[in-house]
Every structure is written in C-alpha cells, then in structure tokens.
Enzyme design. Structure first.
Site, PDB file in Angstrom:
ATOM      1  N   ILE A 266     -10.234  -5.053  -8.209  1.00  0.00           N
ATOM      2  CA  ILE A 266      -8.877  -5.563  -8.390  1.00  0.00           C
ATOM      3  C   ILE A 266      -8.466  -5.447  -9.853  1.00  0.00           C
ATOM      4  O   ILE A 266      -9.030  -6.112 -10.733  1.00  0.00           O
ATOM      5  CB  ILE A 266      -8.766  -7.022  -7.915  1.00  0.00           C
ATOM      6  CG1 ILE A 266      -9.256  -7.153  -6.463  1.00  0.00           C
ATOM      7  CG2 ILE A 266      -7.320  -7.516  -8.064  1.00  0.00           C
ATOM      8  CD1 ILE A 266      -8.573  -6.227  -5.481  1.00  0.00           C
TER       9      ILE A 266
ATOM     10  N   GLU B  24       4.583   2.897  -5.562  1.00  0.00           N
ATOM     11  CA  GLU B  24       3.285   2.828  -6.232  1.00  0.00           C
ATOM     12  C   GLU B  24       2.714   4.221  -6.465  1.00  0.00           C
ATOM     13  O   GLU B  24       2.163   4.514  -7.536  1.00  0.00           O
ATOM     14  CB  GLU B  24       2.300   2.002  -5.404  1.00  0.00           C
ATOM     15  CG  GLU B  24       0.913   1.923  -6.024  1.00  0.00           C
ATOM     16  CD  GLU B  24      -0.063   1.085  -5.210  1.00  0.00           C
ATOM     17  OE1 GLU B  24      -1.250   1.042  -5.588  1.00  0.00           O
ATOM     18  OE2 GLU B  24       0.358   0.479  -4.197  1.00  0.00           O
TER      19      GLU B  24
ATOM     20  N   ILE C  13      -2.699  -7.642  -7.420  1.00  0.00           N
ATOM     21  CA  ILE C  13      -2.581  -7.575  -5.968  1.00  0.00           C
ATOM     22  C   ILE C  13      -3.954  -7.232  -5.407  1.00  0.00           C
ATOM     23  O   ILE C  13      -4.648  -6.355  -5.934  1.00  0.00           O
ATOM     24  CB  ILE C  13      -1.510  -6.567  -5.516  1.00  0.00           C
ATOM     25  CG1 ILE C  13      -1.270  -6.679  -4.010  1.00  0.00           C
ATOM     26  CG2 ILE C  13      -1.835  -5.146  -5.948  1.00  0.00           C
ATOM     27  CD1 ILE C  13       0.019  -6.014  -3.538  1.00  0.00           C
TER      28      ILE C  13
END
Length: 378
Positions: free
Chosen positions: A161, A241, A127
C-alpha cells in the site's frame, strides 16, 4: 528535450507550470536524497504543497480546493515531478487517484469532514486494494465487513500500500454482505495496525506498507457511497489512474532521455563523444521519436478525460505502452552510460530501478492487454 510548448496548454497552464516547477526546485529537489535514505518523504512537503494550492486542486472551493476541474493542471504536476526524477512524493496518488473517490462518492457530511484536510495536507490519503493473495483480481479480496447494524466490523490484511505509513485516511476495499464496499479508516482507529515500511527495489522514498485490520469498528457514516457498489466505483476511476501512470511514464522517459543525451554528448571514446557514433545517434533518434509518439497520445487522452469521453481500453493502451516505453528508455540509458550506468551516483541508475514497477502497478500490463483484447470482442 522539452515538451513545454505543446498546443494542449493555454497561458494559465504555462503560468501554473512555472510556479510548480519553482516549487519542485526549491522544496523537493533539496530533500530527495534525505527522503531516499529515510524511506519516506517528510510531512512538511505535503503541508507546503497544500499552502501553495497543489493538493487536490480539482476539489470545489467550498471544501478548500481551487475548483480547477481541468486535468491539465494535474498533468503538469505529474510531469514536473517526473522531470526531476521524483518518485517518492506521491502527489498524483493523493490528488488524482484517491481524492476523486471522496469527491465523487462522498456525501455532504463526508466532504466537509475530509476534503479541507485533504487540500491542506493535514490528511494524506492511501487506498488499500491489494492483498497478500490478491492483486489484479479485485473480486477475490478476502477482507470482510460484518454488518452490526449501525456499524461494520472490518477484518483483513492489505499489502503493497503506497503511502501506507504516512497516510491519515485509508480507503479500504472489503466485502460486505452486499458485495465489495469502500470504507474510510482513519489513523488511530482501534485494531488498525501498520506493518513495516517494505524494502523495495526502487522508489525507496515512497513508503509502502502492509496494513492489518483486526475487529476495526467502521461506523456506517464512514462508508463511501453505497454498500456493495465498491467494485463499480473502482472500475469507474481506474481509467484516470491508468492515465496518471502513463503520464508519469512519459515524463520519466523524458527525464531519462535527457540524462542520457547529456552523457553521450560529454563522454568520449576513441577521441570523440560517444554520441557521434552512428549506433548512438540512431538509437537516440528512435527513442526521441517514441517518446514524442507517447507524449502525443497521452495529451490526446487528457483532452478526452476532460471531455468525459476517455474509454477503459484507451487508458489501458496508454498505461502498458508508455510504461514499456519508460523501461526501454532507462535500459538504453544505462547501456549508453556504460559502467557509470550501474553506479547509483548517476541518476540513470535510480531511474532504471524506479521504472521497473510501472508495468506492474495500476494493473499489470498483461491485464491491460486483456482489457484491450476484450474490447475487440475477442
């Protein structure tokens, strides 16, 4: 120190833990050093995890999952990887941070297209939110989607990332005319390029990359959910998360504590094990107490997550406190190891450098305190 027999778990969870622990011992531990040296885990581990039902188990069976809509199974996998000091195989990122976006916001065609590969290990997820000039402030992202009728044109850059190199499908947050929008960009899309595998202080086997999007054609069929709702979607999933991060931090604390406990029982000074000195005993007693408190707290939040009652401020409390705890545990562990603690051949040294990112990712701990403070009306 072990937390295997907590009341939160039932018999089926214990069986699952035994199976996943065996998987970690046989399929993960033998490759850890190699993965660190090459800066990335092998794709084979993802495929083996898929074969064993360890990828996105919450996904419905019709899409290749196990319909295990019980976060305790994810908790077990997060813990067991932490107990062996594995920080490169980003299973929780794939299973519990990214896959839920597709399960929750994907339409039927998207679920049928992507979820089976996500469960088998053929499609590894990433993501992309953070940008070179934008971290926690997601409203300030500069990546843009230009509406061209039946498709968008995506331009922008992302950085830091996780799974940036190995991923096959990247959920990208970008600004469309309607507002922040989530789009899915597959490996090989024209104009989608990956930068270098970034050299990090720790977590060296977890590939982290820069991503570049130059006039990438994004079909409207690859928009996740509704255009302009991306910021809301991100906010809705951040509590999970942050709980994932807290669980990993507590598991990492257990790992570092046990490494240190074994060391202070064996290492001698002035004719006796250093664990026999009062300072060592007292500090280890304090750390065990703090880890037990953290474990009890995150267990309670897993129960709330399963019930759908967890709040953003609770997840934020767990994230900042548990990651701070982890950093205290590894720091004390290095100190008790003495000179050996500074040597990479000792697991505590790697645990120390791997831990430092945890107060930063998934929202900095300063942002967590801001969220908690605002929940108080301050």
């Amino acid at each position: 120190m072990s937390f295997d027999n907590r009341s939160i778990f039932e018999e089926e969870h214990k069986v699952f833990r035994e199976n996943f622990r065996k998987f970690c011992e046989e399929e993960v531990k033998p490759h850890q050093e190699k993965w660190i040296e090459q800066g990335i885990v092998d794709r084979a581990i993802w495929e083996k995890a898929g074969e064993n039902g360890f990828l996105a188990p919450a996904v419905d069976e019709e899409y290749g999952g196990l319909s295990l809509n019980d976060f305790r199974y994810s908790q077990i996998m997060i813990e067991e990887l932490a107990y062996i000091g594995e920080n490169g195989f980003a299973l929780a990122l794939h299973n519990d941070v990214i896959a839920p976006y597709i399960s929750a916001y994907g339409n039927e065609e998207q679920k049928q297209r992507w979820l089976p590969g996500i469960c088998s290990g053929e499609i590894i997820l990433a993501i992309a939110m953070t940008e070179p000039d934008t971290g926690s402030d997601l409203q300030a992202i500069k990546s843009r989607l230009e509406d061209k009728g039946d498709h968008y044109i995506l331009n922008g850059a992302k950085t830091y990332i996780s799974n940036g190199i190995i991923s096959d499908l990247v959920i990208v947050a970008a600004k469309a005319p309607e507002g922040v929008t989530l789009v899915c960009v597959p490996r090989g899309a024209e104009g989608f390029n990956r930068g270098r595998n970034l050299k990090k202080m720790g977590m060296k086997s977890q590939d982290t990359a820069e991503l570049f999007f130059e006039n990438v054609v994004v079909p409207k069929t690859d928009v996740l959910g509704q255009p302009g709702q991306g910021f809301i979607y991100l906010m809705q999933k951040l509590a999970q998360e942050r709980l994932v991060t807290a669980l990993g931090a507590v598991g990492g604390s257990v790992y570092a504590f046990n490494e240190t406990l074994n060391f202070v029982k064996e290492r001698t000074a002035f004719g006796k094990p250093i664990g026999k000195f009062q300072n060592t005993r007292f500090r280890m007693a304090e750390l065990k107490t703090e880890i037990t408190i953290g474990q009890t707290f995150v267990d309670s939040l897993v129960t709330k997550l399963n019930a759908g009652t967890i709040t953003p401020d609770e997840a934020s409390m767990a994230k900042w406190w548990c990651t701070d705890l982890l950093n205290r545990v590894v720091d004390q562990g290095v100190q008790f190891h003495g000179g050996a603690g500074y040597m990479m051949e000792y697991p505590i040294a790697r645990a120390y450098i791997d831990a430092r990112i945890t107060p930063i990712f998934a929202g900095t701990n300063e942002i967590m305190k801001e969220i908690i403070g605002r929940s108080l009306g301050l």
